[in-house]
Design a protein around this motif. Structure first.
Motif, mmCIF file in Angstrom:
data_model
loop_
_atom_site.group_PDB
_atom_site.id
_atom_site.type_symbol
_atom_site.label_atom_id
_atom_site.label_comp_id
_atom_site.label_asym_id
_atom_site.label_seq_id
_atom_site.Cartn_x
_atom_site.Cartn_y
_atom_site.Cartn_z
ATOM 1 N N GLU A 129 0.824 -1.213 0.000
ATOM 2 C CA GLU A 129 0.000 0.000 0.000
ATOM 3 C C GLU A 129 0.858 1.263 0.000
ATOM 4 O O GLU A 129 0.503 2.271 -0.612
ATOM 5 C CB GLU A 129 -0.920 -0.010 1.223
ATOM 6 C CG GLU A 129 -2.042 -1.044 1.097
ATOM 7 C CD GLU A 129 -2.729 -1.331 2.427
ATOM 8 O OE1 GLU A 129 -3.787 -1.975 2.409
ATOM 9 O OE2 GLU A 129 -2.192 -0.919 3.487
ATOM 10 N N ARG A 130 1.989 1.199 0.690
ATOM 11 C CA ARG A 130 2.879 2.367 0.690
ATOM 12 C C ARG A 130 3.454 2.604 -0.704
ATOM 13 O O ARG A 130 3.611 3.749 -1.132
ATOM 14 C CB ARG A 130 4.034 2.147 1.672
ATOM 15 C CG ARG A 130 3.634 2.165 3.129
ATOM 16 C CD ARG A 130 4.881 2.190 3.990
ATOM 17 N NE ARG A 130 4.634 1.685 5.327
ATOM 18 C CZ ARG A 130 5.555 1.615 6.281
ATOM 19 N NH1 ARG A 130 6.787 2.005 6.013
ATOM 20 N NH2 ARG A 130 5.269 1.150 7.468
ATOM 21 N N LYS A 131 3.790 1.517 -1.380
ATOM 22 C CA LYS A 131 4.379 1.624 -2.719
ATOM 23 C C LYS A 131 3.341 1.990 -3.778
ATOM 24 O O LYS A 131 3.660 2.611 -4.786
ATOM 25 C CB LYS A 131 5.059 0.306 -3.106
ATOM 26 C CG LYS A 131 6.301 -0.013 -2.307
ATOM 27 C CD LYS A 131 7.429 0.951 -2.654
ATOM 28 C CE LYS A 131 8.704 0.607 -1.897
ATOM 29 N NZ LYS A 131 9.752 1.658 -2.093
ATOM 30 N N ASN A 132 2.087 1.589 -3.548
ATOM 31 C CA ASN A 132 1.029 1.835 -4.527
ATOM 32 C C ASN A 132 -0.168 2.511 -3.859
ATOM 33 O O ASN A 132 -1.155 1.843 -3.519
ATOM 34 C CB ASN A 132 0.586 0.524 -5.178
ATOM 35 C CG ASN A 132 1.725 -0.175 -5.896
ATOM 36 O OD1 ASN A 132 2.205 0.299 -6.914
ATOM 37 N ND2 ASN A 132 2.154 -1.299 -5.347
ATOM 38 N N PRO A 133 -0.106 3.813 -3.640
ATOM 39 C CA PRO A 133 -1.203 4.529 -2.975
ATOM 40 C C PRO A 133 -2.546 4.353 -3.683
ATOM 41 O O PRO A 133 -3.600 4.497 -3.052
ATOM 42 C CB PRO A 133 -0.744 5.991 -3.024
ATOM 43 C CG PRO A 133 0.744 5.915 -3.106
ATOM 44 C CD PRO A 133 1.023 4.712 -3.940
ATOM 45 N N GLU A 134 -2.518 4.003 -4.986
ATOM 46 C CA GLU A 134 -3.765 3.813 -5.731
ATOM 47 C C GLU A 134 -4.623 2.699 -5.148
ATOM 48 O O GLU A 134 -5.859 2.715 -5.257
ATOM 49 C CB GLU A 134 -3.457 3.485 -7.202
ATOM 50 C CG GLU A 134 -2.800 4.607 -7.983
ATOM 51 C CD GLU A 134 -1.282 4.659 -7.779
ATOM 52 O OE1 GLU A 134 -0.743 3.800 -7.029
ATOM 53 O OE2 GLU A 134 -0.643 5.574 -8.323
ATOM 54 N N LEU A 135 -3.986 1.729 -4.501
ATOM 55 C CA LEU A 135 -4.727 0.617 -3.903
ATOM 56 C C LEU A 135 -5.728 1.106 -2.861
ATOM 57 O O LEU A 135 -6.775 0.497 -2.654
ATOM 58 C CB LEU A 135 -3.760 -0.379 -3.247
ATOM 59 C CG LEU A 135 -2.838 -1.180 -4.172
ATOM 60 C CD1 LEU A 135 -1.835 -1.984 -3.347
ATOM 61 C CD2 LEU A 135 -3.668 -2.110 -5.055
ATOM 62 N N LEU A 136 -5.366 2.201 -2.208
ATOM 63 C CA LEU A 136 -6.222 2.706 -1.126
ATOM 64 C C LEU A 136 -7.378 3.545 -1.654
ATOM 65 O O LEU A 136 -8.405 3.682 -0.981
ATOM 66 C CB LEU A 136 -5.381 3.543 -0.149
ATOM 67 C CG LEU A 136 -4.216 2.800 0.520
ATOM 68 C CD1 LEU A 136 -3.379 3.768 1.339
ATOM 69 C CD2 LEU A 136 -4.745 1.684 1.410
ATOM 70 N N SER A 145 -9.391 2.937 -4.061
ATOM 71 C CA SER A 145 -10.564 2.146 -4.456
ATOM 72 C C SER A 145 -10.958 1.086 -3.446
ATOM 73 O O SER A 145 -11.788 0.215 -3.730
ATOM 74 C CB SER A 145 -10.273 1.459 -5.807
ATOM 75 O OG SER A 145 -9.099 0.665 -5.698
ATOM 76 N N SER A 146 -10.371 1.138 -2.239
ATOM 77 C CA SER A 146 -10.658 0.081 -1.256
ATOM 78 C C SER A 146 -10.999 0.643 0.120
ATOM 79 O O SER A 146 -10.116 0.882 0.948
ATOM 80 C CB SER A 146 -9.449 -0.855 -1.141
ATOM 81 O OG SER A 146 -9.688 -1.848 -0.163
ATOM 82 N N PRO A 147 -12.293 0.833 0.404
ATOM 83 C CA PRO A 147 -12.713 1.312 1.727
ATOM 84 C C PRO A 147 -12.266 0.374 2.850
ATOM 85 O O PRO A 147 -11.959 0.837 3.957
ATOM 86 C CB PRO A 147 -14.242 1.347 1.620
ATOM 87 C CG PRO A 147 -14.509 1.481 0.156
ATOM 88 C CD PRO A 147 -13.442 0.688 -0.521
ATOM 89 N N SER A 148 -12.231 -0.936 2.571
ATOM 90 C CA SER A 148 -11.853 -1.889 3.618
ATOM 91 C C SER A 148 -10.395 -1.698 4.042
ATOM 92 O O SER A 148 -10.057 -1.823 5.221
ATOM 93 C CB SER A 148 -12.065 -3.330 3.132
ATOM 94 O OG SER A 148 -11.250 -3.605 2.005
ATOM 95 N N ARG A 149 -9.530 -1.411 3.080
ATOM 96 C CA ARG A 149 -8.119 -1.142 3.416
ATOM 97 C C ARG A 149 -7.998 0.125 4.271
ATOM 98 O O ARG A 149 -7.240 0.168 5.238
ATOM 99 C CB ARG A 149 -7.297 -0.961 2.134
ATOM 100 C CG ARG A 149 -7.031 -2.254 1.346
ATOM 101 C CD ARG A 149 -6.248 -1.940 0.070
ATOM 102 N NE ARG A 149 -6.020 -3.106 -0.749
ATOM 103 C CZ ARG A 149 -4.939 -3.886 -0.708
ATOM 104 N NH1 ARG A 149 -3.989 -3.602 0.161
ATOM 105 N NH2 ARG A 149 -4.806 -4.920 -1.513
ATOM 106 N N ARG A 150 -8.752 1.139 3.896
ATOM 107 C CA ARG A 150 -8.700 2.399 4.650
ATOM 108 C C ARG A 150 -9.222 2.200 6.071
ATOM 109 O O ARG A 150 -8.680 2.775 7.023
ATOM 110 C CB ARG A 150 -9.497 3.494 3.921
ATOM 111 C CG ARG A 150 -8.924 3.853 2.541
ATOM 112 C CD ARG A 150 -9.433 5.190 2.047
ATOM 113 N NE ARG A 150 -10.868 5.187 1.821
ATOM 114 C CZ ARG A 150 -11.454 4.864 0.672
ATOM 115 N NH1 ARG A 150 -10.702 4.500 -0.370
ATOM 116 N NH2 ARG A 150 -12.764 4.908 0.533
ATOM 117 N N SER A 205 -6.538 11.062 -0.376
ATOM 118 C CA SER A 205 -6.995 12.033 -1.365
ATOM 119 C C SER A 205 -5.995 13.172 -1.517
ATOM 120 O O SER A 205 -5.627 13.559 -2.636
ATOM 121 C CB SER A 205 -8.359 12.589 -0.946
ATOM 122 O OG SER A 205 -8.752 13.651 -1.782
ATOM 123 N N ASP A 206 -5.526 13.708 -0.391
ATOM 124 C CA ASP A 206 -4.558 14.804 -0.435
ATOM 125 C C ASP A 206 -3.237 14.350 -1.051
ATOM 126 O O ASP A 206 -2.583 15.109 -1.771
ATOM 127 C CB ASP A 206 -4.306 15.338 0.984
ATOM 128 C CG ASP A 206 -5.443 16.222 1.473
ATOM 129 O OD1 ASP A 206 -6.286 16.604 0.648
ATOM 130 O OD2 ASP A 206 -5.477 16.523 2.680
#
Length: 494
Positions: free
Chosen positions: A385-392, A394-399, A418-419
């Motif tokens: 997730e750190r390497k690919n912020p895009e994963l977060l 589209s994934s409410p469960s990860r957040r 978002s920021d």
């Protein structure tokens, strides 16, 4: 530490606003403020009298410069006289023709002498000089152990013979060992007392005679004000010193020590301690200190700190990632840690021209808190997730998982992601020149740019930021933000 002094000086400049020239009449009130400022800072009375008299003489004799108002002219005169008062130029450490160079450290108990010994050893290593520390303080409980611990921390050897040996013999054997091992510089930490006494001075004199030091540095607590200058003079008269190290300059001392030592003792300040960390030692430059006192910042020291903290190769790699919009959360963490290595936010802000006193302690504290908050959320992410912020995105469960792990709410993590995405786009545009703002090559939303190594922010670090440095933490935002946004948030609204 110079906030009150800076405020007083600022009040003095205001007395000359609206005047067309400096005269005997309009300068008196400004001089009264200068005098009051110095006395409140605990500067020696004789030093104050001489200083004010010299400023008055220089001001009244100054030629009127076209385009320069009286207030600016007066600031220049005070700045020059402050620099002269503190010694004009940096006094470098002596270096023996034949190694090792021997430095003898002296001082009273409680001044931070043992820590200053380790700080100086680390400073020398940064200058590619090998060092050894010698522990001769056999009187203070755990003093030898403290130096050994510090030595291990910075990977610098410590010579000791325990607490039962004679301090003079320890010093003599320590220097001999350094010579045998080909060490460039040996620093001898001596015992302190609660006050100057004959026994202390006799032992110092014996050690000095035994090791024939190239430098005798007195470690003085800046919190003691003008008494620090008197102490320096006493030590110099008794044993002969070559300079002083002022410790605790990051505290709430009023500045009297820094302004009095050279004039009263005749010996220069060579270093200042600006924090408890072993890296927190800086060479003393009178001109830079005068600029800080007058609220004009200290860009040179700021750049030196940045250059020391930043690996140029890493900075270039990071710049490539910025241009390709591949900057990730790991990169951000690395940059915040680099900034922390340079010191506190408050310390950095005071070095930026025009920023002294412009940001409150509450805002700086808020900035520090926001940084810790963001760091906690990032540390709750997986490596992927750190390497690919895009994963977060589209994934409410990860957040949600990150929010629970960091102790914050889902909306906090969502805003962070978002920021971060907006920031990455903005950084790419800035880096490629699409936004036309040189020196603004990176930053976090609400910070606007300026972490070292991110292609901009510190002058000389790849972006050539101009005085004013938009976008340091706590400065409210980067780029050409509309003036209506006056919320005093240190790091946006994360």
């Amino acid at each position: 530490m110079f906030e009150a002094l800076s405020e007083r000086f600022d009040s003095a400049w205001k007395k000359l606003r609206g005047q067309d020239k400096i005269s005997e009449a309009n300068i008196q009130e400004a001089l009264r403020d200068v005098r009051r400022a110095l006395l409140e800072a605990d500067v020696n009375l004789q030093v104050v009298k001489a200083f004010v008299a010299e400023v008055q003489a220089q001001a009244l004799g100054a030629e009127v410069v076209s385009g320069v108002n009286p207030g600016q002219q007066f600031i220049k005169i005070v700045n020059d006289e402050l620099t002269k008062l503190m010694g004009e130029t940096n006094a470098p450490l002596a270096k023996a023709e034949t190694a090792p160079t021997v430095i003898l450290m002296a001082g009273l108990q409680g001044t931070g002498k043992t820590t200053a010994t380790a700080k100086l050893a680390l400073h020398l290593r940064k200058e590619s000089r090998s060092a050894m520390m010698v522990a001769t303080d056999v009187y203070r409980p755990a003093a030898v152990d403290q130096l050994i611990t510090l030595g291990k921390q910075i990977d610098i050897p410590v010579f000791d013979l325990g607490t039962d040996a004679n301090p003079v013999e320890i010093a003599r054997q320590g220097v001999a060992k350094a010579k045998e091992d080909g060490i460039d510089t040996v620093i001898v930490d001596t015992a302190g007392r609660l006050q100057i006494d004959p026994k202390m001075m006799a032992e110092l004199a014996q050690i000095k005679e035994a090791v024939q030091p190239d430098e005798v540095l007195l470690v003085v607590d800046a919190m003691t004000g003008q008494e620090a200058a008197n102490l320096t003079r006493s030590f110099h008269e008794e044993i002969g010193i070559t300079g002083a190290i002022l410790t605790k300059m990051d505290g709430d001392s009023r500045g009297g020590a820094a302004l009095s030592v050279r004039q009263i003792s005749g010996q220069p300040i060579k270093f200042i301690g600006v924090g408890e960390k072993v890296e927190a030692l800086q060479p003393f430059y009178p001109d830079r200190m005068a600029s800080r006192i007058l609220g004009m910042g200290d860009v040179l020291t700021l750049v030196e700190k940045a250059q020391e903290a930043v690996d140029i190769a890493d900075a270039e790699k990071l710049q490539e990632k910025i241009l390709e919009a591949k900057f990730d959360f790991d990169d951000f963490l690395k940059q915040t840690r680099l900034m922390k290595n340079m010191g506190s936010l408050g310390g950095i802000m005071k070095m930026i021209p025009g920023m002294a006193g412009k940001i409150s302690d509450d805002q700086l504290q808020q900035g520090e808190t926001q940084l810790r908050r963001v760091e906690a959320m990032i540390k709750s992410m997986t490596k992927e997730e750190r390497k690919n912020p895009e994963l977060l995105s589209s994934s409410p469960s990860r957040r949600r998982r990150i929010a629970r792990g960091s102790g914050y709410q889902d909306k906090d993590v969502s805003k962070l992601v978002s920021d971060f995405q907006k920031m990455r786009t903005m950084m790419q545009q800035m880096g490629s020149g699409q936004m036309g703002m040189p020196g603004m090559g990176g930053g976090f939303p609400g910070m606007g740019g300026g972490f070292p190594g991110m292609g901009g922010g510190f002058p000389g670090m790849g972006g050539g930021a101009q005085p004013g440095f938009r976008g340091y933490p706590g400065m409210g935002g980067g780029g050409k933000k509309k003036k209506k946004n006056k919320k005093k948030k240190g790091f946006g609204d994360l």
